[in-house]
Design a protein around this motif. Structure first.
Motif, PDB file in Angstrom:
ATOM      1  N   ASP A  82       0.817  -1.223   0.000  1.00 56.06           N
ATOM      2  CA  ASP A  82       0.000   0.000   0.000  1.00 56.06           C
ATOM      3  C   ASP A  82       0.847   1.268   0.000  1.00 56.06           C
ATOM      4  O   ASP A  82       0.339   2.365   0.215  1.00 56.06           O
ATOM      5  CB  ASP A  82      -0.934   0.009   1.214  1.00 56.06           C
ATOM      6  CG  ASP A  82      -0.192  -0.115   2.539  1.00 56.06           C
ATOM      7  OD1 ASP A  82       1.060  -0.197   2.516  1.00 56.06           O
ATOM      8  OD2 ASP A  82      -0.848  -0.157   3.586  1.00 56.06           O
ATOM      9  N   GLU A 142      -2.075  -7.732  -5.120  1.00 51.57           N
ATOM     10  CA  GLU A 142      -3.279  -6.951  -4.796  1.00 51.57           C
ATOM     11  C   GLU A 142      -4.539  -7.776  -5.021  1.00 51.57           C
ATOM     12  O   GLU A 142      -5.483  -7.728  -4.212  1.00 51.57           O
ATOM     13  CB  GLU A 142      -3.307  -5.688  -5.653  1.00 51.57           C
ATOM     14  CG  GLU A 142      -4.514  -4.788  -5.399  1.00 51.57           C
ATOM     15  CD  GLU A 142      -4.568  -4.252  -3.987  1.00 51.57           C
ATOM     16  OE1 GLU A 142      -5.685  -4.179  -3.420  1.00 51.57           O
ATOM     17  OE2 GLU A 142      -3.505  -3.917  -3.432  1.00 51.57           O
ATOM     18  N   GLN A 143      -4.588  -8.522  -6.095  1.00 51.42           N
ATOM     19  CA  GLN A 143      -5.750  -9.381  -6.366  1.00 51.42           C
ATOM     20  C   GLN A 143      -5.936 -10.414  -5.263  1.00 51.42           C
ATOM     21  O   GLN A 143      -7.058 -10.700  -4.835  1.00 51.42           O
ATOM     22  CB  GLN A 143      -5.590 -10.071  -7.723  1.00 51.42           C
ATOM     23  CG  GLN A 143      -5.686  -9.131  -8.912  1.00 51.42           C
ATOM     24  CD  GLN A 143      -5.408  -9.829 -10.228  1.00 51.42           C
ATOM     25  OE1 GLN A 143      -5.136 -11.038 -10.277  1.00 51.42           O
ATOM     26  NE2 GLN A 143      -5.448  -9.080 -11.315  1.00 51.42           N
ATOM     27  N   GLN A 146      -7.292  -8.712  -2.080  1.00 48.31           N
ATOM     28  CA  GLN A 146      -8.718  -8.418  -2.207  1.00 48.31           C
ATOM     29  C   GLN A 146      -9.565  -9.682  -2.141  1.00 48.31           C
ATOM     30  O   GLN A 146     -10.660  -9.679  -1.567  1.00 48.31           O
ATOM     31  CB  GLN A 146      -8.970  -7.672  -3.526  1.00 48.31           C
ATOM     32  CG  GLN A 146      -8.376  -6.269  -3.565  1.00 48.31           C
ATOM     33  CD  GLN A 146      -8.665  -5.554  -4.858  1.00 48.31           C
ATOM     34  OE1 GLN A 146      -9.357  -6.068  -5.736  1.00 48.31           O
ATOM     35  NE2 GLN A 146      -8.118  -4.341  -5.014  1.00 48.31           N
ATOM     36  N   GLU A 147      -9.064 -10.763  -2.725  1.00 43.44           N
ATOM     37  CA  GLU A 147      -9.795 -12.033  -2.696  1.00 43.44           C
ATOM     38  C   GLU A 147     -10.051 -12.506  -1.275  1.00 43.44           C
ATOM     39  O   GLU A 147     -11.138 -12.985  -0.945  1.00 43.44           O
ATOM     40  CB  GLU A 147      -9.014 -13.104  -3.469  1.00 43.44           C
ATOM     41  CG  GLU A 147      -9.666 -14.473  -3.441  1.00 43.44           C
ATOM     42  CD  GLU A 147      -8.827 -15.526  -4.134  1.00 43.44           C
ATOM     43  OE1 GLU A 147      -9.163 -16.728  -4.007  1.00 43.44           O
ATOM     44  OE2 GLU A 147      -7.825 -15.171  -4.804  1.00 43.44           O
ATOM     45  N   GLY A 149      -9.615 -10.504   1.488  1.00 48.18           N
ATOM     46  CA  GLY A 149      -9.961  -9.412   2.373  1.00 48.18           C
ATOM     47  C   GLY A 149      -8.962  -9.231   3.501  1.00 48.18           C
ATOM     48  O   GLY A 149      -9.354  -9.006   4.656  1.00 48.18           O
ATOM     49  N   SER A 151      -6.361  -7.805   6.121  1.00 55.34           N
ATOM     50  CA  SER A 151      -6.256  -6.525   6.815  1.00 55.34           C
ATOM     51  C   SER A 151      -4.847  -6.234   7.319  1.00 55.34           C
ATOM     52  O   SER A 151      -4.572  -5.116   7.756  1.00 55.34           O
ATOM     53  CB  SER A 151      -7.225  -6.515   8.005  1.00 55.34           C
ATOM     54  OG  SER A 151      -6.884  -7.543   8.931  1.00 55.34           O
TER      55      SER A 151
END
Length: 210
Positions: A82, A142-143, A146-147, A149, A151
């Motif tokens: 990030d 990144e994928q 996101q898959e 989730g 944190s």
């Protein structure tokens, strides 16, 4: 007649002498066979009870190469997914769970929900979870994030230097680093939620009873 009787009488003792010799030899051979069988069976039972030594597995090799519990954790400075960088030494004073992974690794995928749960539940207790991706491009990482989730912090080991310093020759591989920067626990292969909770409890990070 006297001659026949005499001959018969002289042969009879010889016949009686020959039978015990053959009988004794047969008995000896039978006893020897029984003894050999008994010894073989006894050895077989011992081998069965002790178990045959297993050939070294790939897991044994990876465990032997892993960093040793009780040694200082190698420092690293890596780019974050990030943005910015993360340096392990900057986290001194807090426990850190360092996990090496890749998106193509099936065991890595299976343990991600447990890692994310740990990160969420123990965040208020000061735990930092760092997932270090091995050699994949940011878009793929990144994928994956996101898959699932995720944190927790994701770092990118683009050149494999951090993996080499941490002796990571197979993934997943995870280390719990104490607030003093010393490795307290190592997992070679997929971890479980319960195993991490036990290690954190031993480190004094038990969750408060609800």
């Amino acid at each position: 007649m006297d001659t026949q009787n005499s001959t018969s009488g002289s042969n009879a003792p010889a016949e009686r002498r020959e039978r015990p010799l053959w009988l004794l030899l047969g008995l000896n051979l039978a006893l020897l066979a029984v003894l050999v069988s008994t010894v073989w069976l006894a050895a077989w039972y011992v081998r069965r009870d002790q178990g045959e030594p297993a050939a070294p597995s790939s897991g044994d090799f990876l465990a032997a190469q892993a960093l040793t519990v009780g040694t200082p954790a190698p420092d690293f400075t890596l780019p974050r997914l990030d943005g910015g960088q993360i340096r392990l030494s900057d986290l001194r004073g807090r426990p850190v769970l360092v996990n090496f992974w890749a998106s193509w690794c099936a065991p890595c995928r299976s343990e991600m929900p447990a890692l994310d749960r740990i990160a969420r539940e123990y965040q208020q207790r000061g735990l930092v979870v760092v997932g270090i991706n091995q050699l994949e491009d940011p878009q793929t990482v990144e994928q994956f994030v996101q898959e699932f989730g995720l944190s927790f912090t994701i770092a990118l080991d683009r050149d494999g230097v951090a993996s080499r310093d941490w002796r990571v020759y197979g993934i997943p591989q995870t280390y719990l680093v104490g607030p003093d920067g010393v490795i307290r626990k190592a997992w070679v292969g997929p971890l479980t939620y319960d195993s991490v909770v036990r290690a954190l409890h031993d480190l004094g990070l038990a969750l408060s009873a609800s």
